[in-house]
Design a protein around this motif. Structure first.
Motif, PDB file in Angstrom:
ATOM      1  N   GLN A  89     -38.405 -28.964 -36.030  1.00  0.00           N
ATOM      2  CA  GLN A  89     -38.021 -27.658 -36.570  1.00  0.00           C
ATOM      3  C   GLN A  89     -38.875 -27.299 -37.788  1.00  0.00           C
ATOM      4  N   LEU A  90     -39.335 -28.319 -38.495  1.00  0.00           N
ATOM      5  CA  LEU A  90     -40.134 -28.067 -39.699  1.00  0.00           C
ATOM      6  C   LEU A  90     -41.464 -27.398 -39.368  1.00  0.00           C
ATOM      7  N   HIS A  91     -41.971 -27.616 -38.149  1.00  0.00           N
ATOM      8  CA  HIS A  91     -43.238 -26.993 -37.763  1.00  0.00           C
ATOM      9  C   HIS A  91     -43.140 -25.474 -37.805  1.00  0.00           C
ATOM     10  N   LEU A  92     -41.930 -24.948 -37.595  1.00  0.00           N
ATOM     11  CA  LEU A  92     -41.744 -23.498 -37.525  1.00  0.00           C
ATOM     12  C   LEU A  92     -41.823 -22.830 -38.895  1.00  0.00           C
ATOM     13  N   ILE A  93     -41.663 -23.612 -39.960  1.00  0.00           N
ATOM     14  CA  ILE A  93     -41.788 -23.034 -41.311  1.00  0.00           C
ATOM     15  C   ILE A  93     -43.008 -23.619 -42.034  1.00  0.00           C
ATOM     16  N   ALA A  94     -43.870 -24.279 -41.288  1.00  0.00           N
ATOM     17  CA  ALA A  94     -44.982 -25.020 -41.888  1.00  0.00           C
ATOM     18  C   ALA A  94     -46.122 -24.141 -42.360  1.00  0.00           C
ATOM     19  N   HIS A  95     -46.093 -22.855 -42.028  1.00  0.00           N
ATOM     20  CA  HIS A  95     -47.222 -21.992 -42.388  1.00  0.00           C
ATOM     21  C   HIS A  95     -46.852 -20.957 -43.452  1.00  0.00           C
ATOM     22  N   LEU A  96     -45.748 -21.220 -44.185  1.00  0.00           N
ATOM     23  CA  LEU A  96     -45.449 -20.388 -45.351  1.00  0.00           C
ATOM     24  C   LEU A  96     -46.513 -20.696 -46.402  1.00  0.00           C
ATOM     25  N   PRO A  97     -47.369 -19.733 -46.733  1.00  0.00           N
ATOM     26  CA  PRO A  97     -48.598 -20.052 -47.474  1.00  0.00           C
ATOM     27  C   PRO A  97     -48.389 -20.546 -48.893  1.00  0.00           C
ATOM     28  N   ARG A  98     -47.270 -20.143 -49.545  1.00  0.00           N
ATOM     29  CA  ARG A  98     -47.093 -20.493 -50.962  1.00  0.00           C
ATOM     30  C   ARG A  98     -45.979 -21.514 -51.202  1.00  0.00           C
ATOM     31  N   LEU A  99     -45.401 -22.036 -50.135  1.00  0.00           N
ATOM     32  CA  LEU A  99     -44.274 -22.957 -50.287  1.00  0.00           C
ATOM     33  C   LEU A  99     -44.715 -24.237 -51.000  1.00  0.00           C
ATOM     34  N   GLU A 100     -44.151 -24.474 -52.187  1.00  0.00           N
ATOM     35  CA  GLU A 100     -44.506 -25.629 -53.004  1.00  0.00           C
ATOM     36  C   GLU A 100     -43.448 -26.722 -52.968  1.00  0.00           C
ATOM     37  N   GLN A 101     -42.175 -26.329 -52.790  1.00  0.00           N
ATOM     38  CA  GLN A 101     -41.082 -27.307 -52.811  1.00  0.00           C
ATOM     39  C   GLN A 101     -40.190 -27.108 -51.586  1.00  0.00           C
ATOM     40  N   LEU A 102     -39.967 -28.200 -50.851  1.00  0.00           N
ATOM     41  CA  LEU A 102     -39.106 -28.180 -49.675  1.00  0.00           C
ATOM     42  C   LEU A 102     -38.049 -29.268 -49.852  1.00  0.00           C
TER      43      LEU A 102
END
Length: 531
Positions: A273-286
Motif C-alpha cells: 500500500q505504501l507504493h501508492l503514496i511513494a511519489h508525494l514529492p515533498r513528503l519528509e516524515q512518514l
C-alpha cells in the motif's frame, strides 16, 4: 415539558452525560407516547439493541447492542462555535450579568449607576476575542458555526483551532466555521465522527492557508481524504490515526505540498500500500506505528541503487509492526534521503539478544542513517558498526564466492541479497584480511558447549533436565535428542527459550535448519518444550 427534537436532528451528533452518540431515528416508538430519538452510541457497551424494538427495526447499528431510544430532552445537541469560545475563555454575557453589581457605587444610602458600562464591557469583550490567535474548544459540545459571519466579525485573528471531541456531524460544518477564519493555519477536528463528501471538492479559498490538519478518529477513508484534498492547497502535515484505513490510492495532483503524514493505528492491507503514496514529492516524515505491515519492499530498483520512491523522505517511524525479516531493513538503504528511523517492537528486534548488536547491524545496513530510535549515530559508532559487520560476515562472504583478488571476487546473488551493503563496505575499508577472519574461527569444543535447562512447562510430571549442547547444533538435531529423551516425534515438538536477560519473553526456535547460536542462546538459558 414536552420532549422536542430539532428539525434537523437525524444524523446529528449528541452527548448524554459523558457518552457520545449519533441520532439514527426520530419519531414515535409504539406503544410509548411521544417522540423518541434512536441513537447509536460510540461505546456499544452503552446500548441495549441494534435499533429493533418489539420486532420492528427503526434504525441500524454496526454493533448488535450499540443502540438505544432516548427522549430528546436527554440529549445535548450542542452549541455554536462562538458560544463555546466565550464559555471557555470566560467572555460570555452571563458573566457580565453576574458582574453587573460592579457597575454601581454606593455613597451613603444612595446607589449610583455608571451609565454606559454595559457597552464598555461589550467593547472590552470584543477586543479580547479579537486578540485570540490560538483557540481550544475541545470537548465543548460545538455542533454548528452559528450566525453567518459572526465568527469573522468577533475573532478576526484566529490562526489555530482545536475542535477535537465535539459534536461536529459533517465536513460542511467544519467548512462553515473555517470560511470565517481567513488566516487559519492549524485545525484539529479529531474524535468527531462525521460525514465526509462523496464527490470531489472544488478548489476554494476556505483552507487556502491551512498547513496542519488532524483528522484522527473521525472515521474518514483514504478515498474521502483525496476527495477533500483539492481544498487544502498548502497543507504540510496530515494526521489520520485510528480511522480503520486499510487501502490507499495514489494522490493525483493533490497533497503535493505534504511534508508529514501520520497513518498510525490503521491496519493497512499490506506493505505494498505504501507504493501508492511513494511519489508525494515533498513528503519528509512518514509515521506508520501499528499499521500491521510485515515487510517493506521497493521493487523499482536493485540492491545498491536508490529508489525513485519517497524521494524526500528523511524520517520513517515503523514501531509496533510485524516486520520480522532483515530484508526489510536492507530495503530501507534504497531510500535516497532517509536520515532517521524508529523501529521498536517488531519481531525482528527479538532476533538479537543484545540490543547493542541489533543497533550495530541496522546502522551497518543503512548507509545514510543519522538517528536510530531517537538516538544520534556518531561517526565513530558508524565506523565501528561497519567494520564489525564487515568482519562478522567475512567468512560467509568467502564461502559465497568472495575473494581478495578483485578479478575472482564474485559473491553469490544469495549473499548479496542478504548483505547488499557488503561490497560497498569492502570498497570503503578494504576487503577483510585473512588475519581478521582467523579471529572468527571456532573456539575449542569445550568453550562452544552451552549448559541449558530443558523444561516441559505443560507437563509438570516431566522433571527439568540439564544438558550440555554445542552452540552449532541445529534445532532439528535438538529435536532428535529430545525424541530420545521424551519419545515424542520431532515433528510434534515446538521449542522456544527464555532467558533472564529477556525479562520474561519467550523466543520461538522456529527454524529447524538454524543452529542454536543463530538465536543467541547463552549458558544458563532455559529451552521450553511443548507438544
Amino acid at each position: 415539558m414536552a420532549a422536542r427534537a430539532p428539525p434537523d436532528a437525524l444524523g446529528q451528533r449528541v452527548v448524554c452525560g459523558t457518552e457520545y452518540a449519533t441520532v439514527r431515528y426520530v419519531g414515535s416508538v409504539p406503544p410509548a407516547a411521544g417522540i423518541w430519538l434512536g441513537v447509536e452510541w460510540d461505546d456499544p457497551q452503552r446500548g441495549r439493541h441494534d435499533g429493533t424494538y418489539e420486532g420492528t427495526q427503526y434504525f441500524k447499528c454496526r454493533h448488535p447492542r450499540g443502540g438505544s431510544f432516548i427522549r430528546p430532552n436527554k440529549a445535548n445537541f450542542g452549541v455554536d462555535f462562538l458560544t463555546a469560545v466565550k464559555d471557555r475563555y470566560g467572555l460570555n454575557d452571563e458573566q457580565d450579568v453576574q458582574n453587573g453589581a460592579e457597575n454601581t457605587l454606593v455613597f451613603g444610602k444612595k446607589t449610583v449607576e455608571f451609565v454606559g458600562m454595559d457597552s464598555i464591557a461589550e467593547q472590552q469583550r470584543q477586543v479580547q476575542l479579537n486578540q485570540l490567535v490560538d483557540i481550544s474548544v475541545r470537548e465543548c459540545a460545538v455542533s454548528h458555526a452559528g450566525q453567518k459571519e459572526e465568527i469573522g466579525r468577533t475573532c478576526a485573528n484566529i490562526r489555530h483551532i482545536n475542535l477535537s471531541k465535539n459534536l461536529l456531524s459533517s465536513w460542511d460544518t467544519v467548512t462553515d466555521i473555517a470560511s470565517q477564519v481567513p488566516n487559519l493555519e492549524t485545525l484539529n477536528i479529531s474524535e468527531n465522527k462525521m460525514k465526509f463528501p462523496s464527490t470531489s471538492i472544488s478548489v476554494s479559498s476556505v483552507f487556502s492557508k491551512l498547513m496542519i490538519l488532524a483528522l484522527n478518529q473521525t472515521g474518514i477513508t483514504w478515498t474521502e481524504v483525496l476527495l477533500c484534498a483539492p481544498g487544502w492547497p498548502a497543507l504540510e502535515e496530515l494526521y489520520l490515526t485510528s480511522n480503520n484505513i486499510t487501502v490507499l490510492e495514489r494522490p493525483d495532483n493533490v497533497l503535493q505540498t505534504l511534508k508529514l503524514l501520520d497513518l498510525s493505528d490503521n491496519q493497512l492491507l499490506d506493505g505494498n500500500q505504501l507504493h501508492l503514496i511513494a511519489h508525494l514529492p515533498r513528503l519528509e516524515q512518514l509515521i506508520l506505528r501499528n499499521t500491521g505491515i510485515s515487510s517493506i519492499h521497493f521493487p523499482d530498483t536493485e540492491f545498491g541503487c536508490k529508489t525513485k520512491m519517497f524521494p524526500s523522505l528523511t524520517r520513517l517511524v515503523i514501531n509496533d509492526n510485524k516486520i520480522s525479516q532483515w530484508s526489510s531493513i536492507n530495503e530501507l538503504d534504497k531510500l535516497p534521503s532517509l536520515r532517521s528511523l524508529q523501529c521498536h517492537n517488531n519481531p525482528l528486534m527479538d532476533t538479537e539478544k543484545n540490543p547493542e548488536t541489533l543497533r550495530q547491524l541496522i546502522i551497518a545496513k543503512i548507509s545514510q542513517l543519522e538517528v536510530l530510535n531517537k538516538s544520534e549515530i556518531l561517526p565513530a559508532e558508524r565506523k565501528g558498526a561497519e567494520l564489525d559487520y564487515r568482519k562478522i560476515f567475512g567468512k560467509d562472504w568467502l564461502a559465497a564466492g568472495g575473494n581478495w583478488n578483485p578479478e575472482k571476487n564474485k559473491p553469490s546473488e544469495e549473499f548479496l541479497a542478504a548483505h547488499p551493503r557488503y561490497p560497498s563496505l569492502c570498497l570503503k575499508y578494504g576487503a577483510p584480511e585473512e588475519g581478521e577472519l582467523k579471529g572468527q574461527q571456532p573456539l575449542t569444543l569445550k568453550n562452544q558447549l552451552l549448559t541449558l535447562t530443558i523444561k516441559c512447562p505443560d507437563k509438570p510430571e516431566q522433571k527439568p533436565v540439564e544438558k550440555k549442547l554445542p552452540e552449532s547444533m541445529t534445532i532439528q538435531r535438538v529435536k532428535g535428542l529430545l525424541y530420545r529423551l521424551l519419545k515424542i516425534p520431532g515433528s510434534e515438538l515446538k521449542l522456544s527459550y527464555e532467558s533472564s536477560k529477556l525479562e520474561g519473553k519467550e523466543v520461538e526456535l522456529d527454524n529447524d535448519l538454524k543452529p542454536l547460536r543463530f538465536y543467541s542462546i547463552e549458558n544458563g538459558d532455559c529451552v521450553l518444550v511443548r507438544w
